[in-house]
Scaffold this motif. Structure first.
Motif, PDB file in Angstrom:
ATOM      1  N   LEU A   1      15.185  -5.455   2.398  1.00  0.00           N
ATOM      2  CA  LEU A   1      15.639  -5.204   3.769  1.00  0.00           C
ATOM      3  C   LEU A   1      14.499  -4.724   4.654  1.00  0.00           C
ATOM      4  CD1 LEU A   1      19.105  -3.480   3.154  1.00  0.00           C
ATOM      5  CD2 LEU A   1      18.675  -5.803   3.978  1.00  0.00           C
ATOM      6  N   LEU A   2      13.622  -3.919   4.091  1.00  0.00           N
ATOM      7  CA  LEU A   2      12.480  -3.427   4.861  1.00  0.00           C
ATOM      8  C   LEU A   2      11.558  -4.570   5.260  1.00  0.00           C
ATOM      9  CD1 LEU A   2      10.938  -1.005   5.981  1.00  0.00           C
ATOM     10  CD2 LEU A   2       9.814  -0.775   3.761  1.00  0.00           C
ATOM     11  N   ILE A   3      11.285  -5.469   4.319  1.00  0.00           N
ATOM     12  CA  ILE A   3      10.416  -6.616   4.608  1.00  0.00           C
ATOM     13  C   ILE A   3      11.065  -7.537   5.640  1.00  0.00           C
ATOM     14  CG2 ILE A   3       9.376  -8.693   3.621  1.00  0.00           C
ATOM     15  CD1 ILE A   3       9.032  -7.144   1.013  1.00  0.00           C
ATOM     16  N   ILE A   4      12.371  -7.817   5.470  1.00  0.00           N
ATOM     17  CA  ILE A   4      13.081  -8.689   6.414  1.00  0.00           C
ATOM     18  C   ILE A   4      13.088  -8.080   7.811  1.00  0.00           C
ATOM     19  CG2 ILE A   4      15.342  -9.646   7.001  1.00  0.00           C
ATOM     20  CD1 ILE A   4      15.849  -9.940   3.984  1.00  0.00           C
TER      21      ILE A   4
ATOM     22  N   LEU B   1      16.472  -0.108  -5.256  1.00  0.00           N
ATOM     23  CA  LEU B   1      15.071  -0.192  -4.854  1.00  0.00           C
ATOM     24  C   LEU B   1      14.711  -1.603  -4.398  1.00  0.00           C
ATOM     25  CD1 LEU B   1      13.290   1.961  -7.606  1.00  0.00           C
ATOM     26  CD2 LEU B   1      13.652   2.562  -5.210  1.00  0.00           C
ATOM     27  N   VAL B   2      15.223  -2.602  -5.117  1.00  0.00           N
ATOM     28  CA  VAL B   2      14.950  -3.999  -4.752  1.00  0.00           C
ATOM     29  C   VAL B   2      15.575  -4.328  -3.400  1.00  0.00           C
ATOM     30  CG1 VAL B   2      15.355  -6.407  -5.386  1.00  0.00           C
ATOM     31  CG2 VAL B   2      14.730  -4.744  -7.150  1.00  0.00           C
TER      32      VAL B   2
ATOM     33  N   VAL C   1      19.673  12.894  -7.004  1.00  0.00           N
ATOM     34  CA  VAL C   1      19.580  11.510  -6.528  1.00  0.00           C
ATOM     35  C   VAL C   1      19.254  10.583  -7.695  1.00  0.00           C
ATOM     36  CG1 VAL C   1      18.356   9.936  -4.990  1.00  0.00           C
ATOM     37  CG2 VAL C   1      18.857  12.271  -4.243  1.00  0.00           C
ATOM     38  N   LYS C   2      18.273  10.978  -8.475  1.00  0.00           N
ATOM     39  CA  LYS C   2      17.874  10.166  -9.630  1.00  0.00           C
ATOM     40  C   LYS C   2      18.984  10.114 -10.674  1.00  0.00           C
ATOM     41  CE  LYS C   2      15.554   9.745 -13.811  1.00  0.00           C
ATOM     42  NZ  LYS C   2      15.891  10.236 -15.158  1.00  0.00           N
ATOM     43  N   ILE C   3      19.655  11.247 -10.918  1.00  0.00           N
ATOM     44  CA  ILE C   3      20.720  11.291 -11.926  1.00  0.00           C
ATOM     45  C   ILE C   3      21.870  10.361 -11.551  1.00  0.00           C
ATOM     46  CG2 ILE C   3      22.482  12.759 -12.976  1.00  0.00           C
ATOM     47  CD1 ILE C   3      20.505  15.080 -12.803  1.00  0.00           C
ATOM     48  N   LEU C   4      22.324  10.444 -10.307  1.00  0.00           N
ATOM     49  CA  LEU C   4      23.456   9.628  -9.862  1.00  0.00           C
ATOM     50  C   LEU C   4      23.123   8.140  -9.894  1.00  0.00           C
ATOM     51  CD1 LEU C   4      24.730  11.808  -6.872  1.00  0.00           C
ATOM     52  CD2 LEU C   4      25.730  11.606  -9.159  1.00  0.00           C
ATOM     53  N   LEU C   5      21.921   7.791  -9.442  1.00  0.00           N
ATOM     54  CA  LEU C   5      21.541   6.379  -9.423  1.00  0.00           C
ATOM     55  C   LEU C   5      21.329   5.838 -10.832  1.00  0.00           C
ATOM     56  CD1 LEU C   5      19.070   6.291  -6.402  1.00  0.00           C
ATOM     57  CD2 LEU C   5      21.421   5.466  -6.484  1.00  0.00           C
ATOM     58  N   THR C   6      20.761   6.659 -11.708  1.00  0.00           N
ATOM     59  CA  THR C   6      20.524   6.217 -13.083  1.00  0.00           C
ATOM     60  C   THR C   6      21.830   6.076 -13.850  1.00  0.00           C
ATOM     61  OG1 THR C   6      18.365   7.316 -13.095  1.00  0.00           O
ATOM     62  CG2 THR C   6      19.308   6.730 -15.226  1.00  0.00           C
ATOM     63  N   ASP C   7      22.712   7.061 -13.714  1.00  0.00           N
ATOM     64  CA  ASP C   7      23.994   7.011 -14.427  1.00  0.00           C
ATOM     65  C   ASP C   7      24.853   5.840 -13.971  1.00  0.00           C
ATOM     66  OD1 ASP C   7      23.209   9.235 -15.781  1.00  0.00           O
ATOM     67  OD2 ASP C   7      24.446  10.653 -14.646  1.00  0.00           O
ATOM     68  N   SER C   8      24.746   5.486 -12.700  1.00  0.00           N
ATOM     69  CA  SER C   8      25.545   4.379 -12.171  1.00  0.00           C
ATOM     70  C   SER C   8      24.874   3.025 -12.376  1.00  0.00           C
ATOM     71  CB  SER C   8      25.808   4.592 -10.675  1.00  0.00           C
ATOM     72  OG  SER C   8      24.587   4.615  -9.950  1.00  0.00           O
ATOM     73  N   GLY C   9      23.617   3.032 -12.820  1.00  0.00           N
ATOM     74  CA  GLY C   9      22.888   1.783 -13.025  1.00  0.00           C
ATOM     75  C   GLY C   9      22.433   1.118 -11.741  1.00  0.00           C
ATOM     76  N   LEU C  10      22.377   1.880 -10.643  1.00  0.00           N
ATOM     77  CA  LEU C  10      22.042   1.304  -9.337  1.00  0.00           C
ATOM     78  C   LEU C  10      20.607   1.581  -8.906  1.00  0.00           C
ATOM     79  CD1 LEU C  10      25.291   2.211  -7.353  1.00  0.00           C
ATOM     80  CD2 LEU C  10      24.683  -0.001  -8.346  1.00  0.00           C
ATOM     81  N   LEU C  11      19.834   2.278  -9.723  1.00  0.00           N
ATOM     82  CA  LEU C  11      18.492   2.674  -9.300  1.00  0.00           C
ATOM     83  C   LEU C  11      17.603   1.469  -9.005  1.00  0.00           C
ATOM     84  CD1 LEU C  11      16.440   4.889  -8.776  1.00  0.00           C
ATOM     85  CD2 LEU C  11      15.871   4.875 -11.209  1.00  0.00           C
ATOM     86  N   ILE C  12      17.447   0.568  -9.983  1.00  0.00           N
ATOM     87  CA  ILE C  12      16.574  -0.596  -9.802  1.00  0.00           C
ATOM     88  C   ILE C  12      17.122  -1.549  -8.739  1.00  0.00           C
ATOM     89  CG2 ILE C  12      15.478  -2.559 -10.927  1.00  0.00           C
ATOM     90  CD1 ILE C  12      14.383   0.163 -11.762  1.00  0.00           C
ATOM     91  N   PRO C  13      18.425  -1.922  -8.793  1.00  0.00           N
ATOM     92  CA  PRO C  13      18.946  -2.806  -7.731  1.00  0.00           C
ATOM     93  C   PRO C  13      18.789  -2.215  -6.338  1.00  0.00           C
ATOM     94  CG  PRO C  13      20.478  -2.711  -9.567  1.00  0.00           C
ATOM     95  CD  PRO C  13      19.440  -1.675  -9.825  1.00  0.00           C
TER      96      PRO C  13
ATOM     97  N   PHE D   1       0.827  -1.205   0.000  1.00  0.00           N
ATOM     98  CA  PHE D   1       0.000   0.000   0.000  1.00  0.00           C
ATOM     99  C   PHE D   1       0.865   1.260   0.000  1.00  0.00           C
ATOM    100  CE2 PHE D   1      -3.738  -2.539   1.375  1.00  0.00           C
ATOM    101  CZ  PHE D   1      -4.665  -1.990   0.500  1.00  0.00           C
ATOM    102  N   ALA D   2       2.011   1.204   0.697  1.00  0.00           N
ATOM    103  CA  ALA D   2       2.902   2.368   0.734  1.00  0.00           C
ATOM    104  C   ALA D   2       3.446   2.681  -0.658  1.00  0.00           C
ATOM    105  CB  ALA D   2       4.047   2.113   1.710  1.00  0.00           C
ATOM    106  N   PHE D   3       3.871   1.618  -1.377  1.00  0.00           N
ATOM    107  CA  PHE D   3       4.354   1.834  -2.736  1.00  0.00           C
ATOM    108  C   PHE D   3       3.221   2.276  -3.656  1.00  0.00           C
ATOM    109  CE2 PHE D   3       7.981  -0.779  -1.353  1.00  0.00           C
ATOM    110  CZ  PHE D   3       9.025  -0.046  -1.897  1.00  0.00           C
ATOM    111  N   SER D   4       2.052   1.708  -3.447  1.00  0.00           N
ATOM    112  CA  SER D   4       0.904   2.101  -4.268  1.00  0.00           C
ATOM    113  C   SER D   4       0.542   3.558  -4.033  1.00  0.00           C
ATOM    114  CB  SER D   4      -0.297   1.204  -3.951  1.00  0.00           C
ATOM    115  OG  SER D   4       0.001  -0.151  -4.203  1.00  0.00           O
ATOM    116  N   GLY D   5       0.783   4.028  -2.798  1.00  0.00           N
ATOM    117  CA  GLY D   5       0.486   5.423  -2.482  1.00  0.00           C
ATOM    118  C   GLY D   5       1.285   6.393  -3.326  1.00  0.00           C
TER     119      GLY D   5
END
Length: 252
Positions: free
Chosen positions: A198-201, A192-193, A178-190, A48-52
């Motif tokens: 970690l949040l669920i665990i 987030l996962v 934040v978005k630029i650095l994560l996108t340029d480094s290719g770390l945005l999707i990893p 629900f938080a992500f859906s928000g």
């Protein structure tokens, strides 16, 4: 019929230890959600938080009348008006009402558009372009000619109204980095996962440990708790006397 001549004891003494009803541990436990149920609830809350966030984005789309209400600036072509890393808020606008400008005047509206695949655009970037309108024309639809304030020359070709994402209505500096650095480094999707995992665990671990500690605490005190109070083993015995001689015999 009851024989009234039957002799009943003049005094009947009953001795009994009166204790309050013991705390029903099983009943309380049945009311508490099981660990599995708690984990499911936690996961649902995360969803629900992500859906928000998507709901907020949808509300912005409706309120600003555009499918792309926000965009991050990835170049310095509009400096000093707009800087790289700024988060822009876009709003929809009738193409006929988009303000025209001149190549030197810088009075035209700043639009955001997607130039990928457009005729005449041989070096179109993959990210949306944020440039100022310096000319426009109508030919079975509106077309716009653009230029970055910091660029020495105008853009390659005309931009049709169908490719315009919106007109810049406001900005928040630096937050887009934040978005630029994560996108340029290719770390945005990893990233987030990993953060989601970690949040669920963490939530599952807290639920399990809390349940274990609660169970241990109840086990230690189960023999001593009666509605949350300790009962002494040498509790006094109450004596209650019933004098049946004073009872109304007509009740028999």
């Amino acid at each position: 019929m009851i024989n009234l001549d039957h002799k009943t004891p003049d005094l009947f003494v009953m001795e009994e230890k009166y204790l309050k009803k013991p705390f029903n541990k099983k009943r309380l436990k049945s009311r508490e959600p099981s660990p599995k149920r708690k984990i499911i609830i936690a996961i649902v809350l995360i969803i629900f938080a992500f859906s928000g966030s998507f709901l907020i984005y949808f509300i912005l789309q409706v309120a600003l009348d555009t499918k792309t209400p926000m965009v991050v600036v990835v170049s310095g072509s509009m400096e000093p008006k707009i800087y790289k890393g700024d988060l822009l808020f876009l709003k929809g606008k009738d193409p006929a009402k988009i303000k025209n400008g001149t190549i030197d005047g810088k009075e035209g509206d700043i639009i955001v558009f997607d130039a990928r695949g457009l005729p005449g655009w041989t070096h179109a970037p993959s990210e949306p372009i944020v440039h100022r309108v310096i000319s426009k024309k109508y030919d079975n639809g509106w077309f716009f000619f653009t230029k970055g304030d910091a660029n020495p020359t105008h853009d390659e070709d005309w931009v049709p109204e169908s490719r315009i994402l919106g007109v810049v209505g406001g900005r928040i500096p630096y937050i887009g980095w934040v978005k630029i650095l994560l996108t340029d480094s290719g770390l945005l999707i990893p990233l987030l996962v990993i953060v989601s995992a970690l949040l669920i665990i963490s939530i599952i671990w807290d639920i399990v440990k809390k349940d274990e500690n609660s169970e241990k605490s109840k086990t230690k005190r189960s023999d001593q708790l009666v509605y949350g109070k300790k009962i002494e083993q040498d509790e006094d015995v109450e004596e209650i006397e019933f004098d049946f001689t004073k009872q109304d015999k007509s009740k028999f």
